[in-house]
Design a protein around this motif. Structure first.
Motif, PDB file in Angstrom:
ATOM      1  N   SER A  36      -7.267 -17.070   4.880  1.00 32.84           N
ATOM      2  CA  SER A  36      -6.137 -16.481   5.580  1.00 32.84           C
ATOM      3  C   SER A  36      -5.978 -15.004   5.230  1.00 32.84           C
ATOM      4  O   SER A  36      -6.488 -14.526   4.225  1.00 32.84           O
ATOM      5  CB  SER A  36      -4.849 -17.225   5.231  1.00 32.84           C
ATOM      6  N   ARG A  38      -2.788 -12.006   5.344  1.00 33.40           N
ATOM      7  CA  ARG A  38      -1.363 -11.725   5.531  1.00 33.40           C
ATOM      8  C   ARG A  38      -1.178 -10.218   5.486  1.00 33.40           C
ATOM      9  O   ARG A  38      -1.659  -9.558   4.570  1.00 33.40           O
ATOM     10  CB  ARG A  38      -0.566 -12.411   4.428  1.00 33.40           C
ATOM     11  N   GLU A  49       0.418 -13.007  10.074  1.00 33.87           N
ATOM     12  CA  GLU A  49      -0.454 -13.924   9.350  1.00 33.87           C
ATOM     13  C   GLU A  49      -1.515 -14.426  10.311  1.00 33.87           C
ATOM     14  O   GLU A  49      -1.212 -14.796  11.446  1.00 33.87           O
ATOM     15  CB  GLU A  49       0.348 -15.100   8.785  1.00 33.87           C
ATOM     16  N   TYR A  50      -2.757 -14.393   9.857  1.00 40.91           N
ATOM     17  CA  TYR A  50      -3.896 -14.801  10.673  1.00 40.91           C
ATOM     18  C   TYR A  50      -4.816 -15.703   9.865  1.00 40.91           C
ATOM     19  O   TYR A  50      -4.892 -15.589   8.634  1.00 40.91           O
ATOM     20  CB  TYR A  50      -4.735 -13.582  11.088  1.00 40.91           C
ATOM     21  N   ASP A  51      -5.558 -16.548  10.565  1.00 43.84           N
ATOM     22  CA  ASP A  51      -6.717 -17.173   9.945  1.00 43.84           C
ATOM     23  C   ASP A  51      -7.693 -16.038   9.680  1.00 43.84           C
ATOM     24  O   ASP A  51      -7.771 -15.078  10.463  1.00 43.84           O
ATOM     25  CB  ASP A  51      -7.368 -18.193  10.878  1.00 43.84           C
ATOM     26  N   ARG A  52      -8.433 -16.136   8.614  1.00 42.51           N
ATOM     27  CA  ARG A  52      -9.346 -15.047   8.266  1.00 42.51           C
ATOM     28  C   ARG A  52     -10.329 -14.748   9.397  1.00 42.51           C
ATOM     29  O   ARG A  52     -10.575 -13.584   9.723  1.00 42.51           O
ATOM     30  CB  ARG A  52     -10.092 -15.381   6.977  1.00 42.51           C
TER      31      ARG A  52
END
Length: 85
Positions: A36, A38, A49-52
């Protein structure tokens, strides 16, 4: 090693300039986890916030630009050179 706006080296950066940064740079603190990412902005409520994998794609697409904050010189250091505050 030269810093690039590459998703493979996001751990080497302490922040990113957000999508609205072209006219007025807005620096977000970058916190990278295993799966992830942030991003925390300078004002309350400015949080992404994102998934990597998703963030890495956004960096590759140029929506986010990896950056270092250099307050002494009042610039953000990016892979494409310094961007003034």
């Amino acid at each position: 090693m030269s810093k690039t706006n590459s998703a493979t080296d996001i751990e080497n950066w302490n922040g990113a300039l957000g999508p609205q940064s072209e006219s007025e740079p807005l620096f977000y603190e970058l916190n990278v986890g295993e799966n992830s990412v942030r991003l925390v902005g300078p004002s309350p409520g400015q949080l992404y916030e994102y998934d990597r994998d998703e963030f890495e794609q956004l960096v590759a697409d140029g929506e986010w630009v990896l950056a270092e904050d250099d307050p002494e010189n009042e610039v953000f250091q990016t892979p494409n050179g310094d961007q003034p505050y």
